[in-house]
Design a protein around this motif. Structure first.
Motif, PDB file in Angstrom:
ATOM      1  N   ASN A   1      -1.984  -7.950 -11.517  1.00  0.00           N
ATOM      2  CA  ASN A   1      -3.168  -7.063 -13.234  1.00  0.00           C
ATOM      3  C   ASN A   1      -3.645  -6.836 -12.530  1.00  0.00           C
ATOM      4  O   ASN A   1      -3.941  -6.536 -11.147  1.00  0.00           O
TER       5      ASN A   1
ATOM      6  N   GLU B   1       1.122  -5.938 -15.622  1.00  0.00           N
ATOM      7  CA  GLU B   1       1.210  -6.474 -14.589  1.00  0.00           C
ATOM      8  C   GLU B   1       2.265  -5.488 -13.315  1.00  0.00           C
ATOM      9  O   GLU B   1       2.819  -4.724 -14.469  1.00  0.00           O
TER      10      GLU B   1
ATOM     11  N   GLY C   1       3.130  -7.507  -9.221  1.00  0.00           N
ATOM     12  CA  GLY C   1       3.114  -8.672 -10.959  1.00  0.00           C
ATOM     13  C   GLY C   1       1.788  -8.754 -10.584  1.00  0.00           C
ATOM     14  O   GLY C   1       0.902  -9.484 -11.481  1.00  0.00           O
TER      15      GLY C   1
END
Length: 132
Positions: free
Chosen positions: A22, A59, A20
C-alpha cells in the motif's frame, strides 16, 4: 529520492519494493520527496528514477525504473541493455505497440530509447516495468 540498485523480479518486486504494497508502506521506503499524479483509475507516484502505479484499492500494481537505476533482471538485463542481450540471456521477446515482453516471464516489460538510428535489436532499453 531515487532507487539506486536492486534485483528486478518479474511480477514481484524491484529491490525491496513489492507489488501489492500500500501507499503508506511505499512511503516508508521512498520518504517524502515524491510527486503524485492523479489519473482516472489510479495515481502515479514519481521519484527521480522510478514510478509507482497505485490502484483504487491503494495497492502498487506497476513499478517502472529508468535513468540511473543500476539493478538487473535475471542478473544481466538493466537500463542500457538491448533486446539482443535479452535474447542471449533470458530468451525471446515480443513487441506490442513499442512495449517489449518476454513470453516466458509474466510481469515484466521494456521500452526502448527513442533513437534517430533505430535498430530494434541494439537500441538501449530506457524503461523497465514490472506489473501484476
Amino acid at each position: 529520492m531515487r532507487l539506486d540498485n536492486g534485483e528486478i523480479i518479474a511480477g514481484e518486486r524491484v529491490g525491496n519494493i513489492y507489488l501489492g504494497w500500500n501507499f503508506e508502506t511505499l512511503k516508508k521506503y521512498i520518504g517524502d520527496n515524491y510527486e503524485i499524479e492523479e489519473r482516472a483509475n489510479c495515481k502515479v507516484i514519481k521519484i527521480d528514477n522510478a514510478m509507482f502505479w497505485i490502484n483504487n484499492s491503494n495497492e502498487i500494481y506497476q513499478i517502472m525504473v529508468f535513468g540511473e537505476f543500476y539493478g538487473k533482471f535475471s542478473k544481466t538485463i538493466g537500463i542500457g541493455s538491448t533486446l539482443s542481450d535479452v535474447e542471449k540471456h533470458v530468451g525471446g521477446w515480443k513487441e506490442d505497440m513499442y512495449i517489449y515482453i518476454i513470453p516466458t516471464y509474466y510481469g515484466i516489460c521494456f521500452e526502448l530509447k527513442d533513437a534517430d538510428d533505430w535498430d530494434e535489436l541494439n537500441t538501449p532499453i530506457e524503461y523497465i516495468s514490472i506489473y501484476s
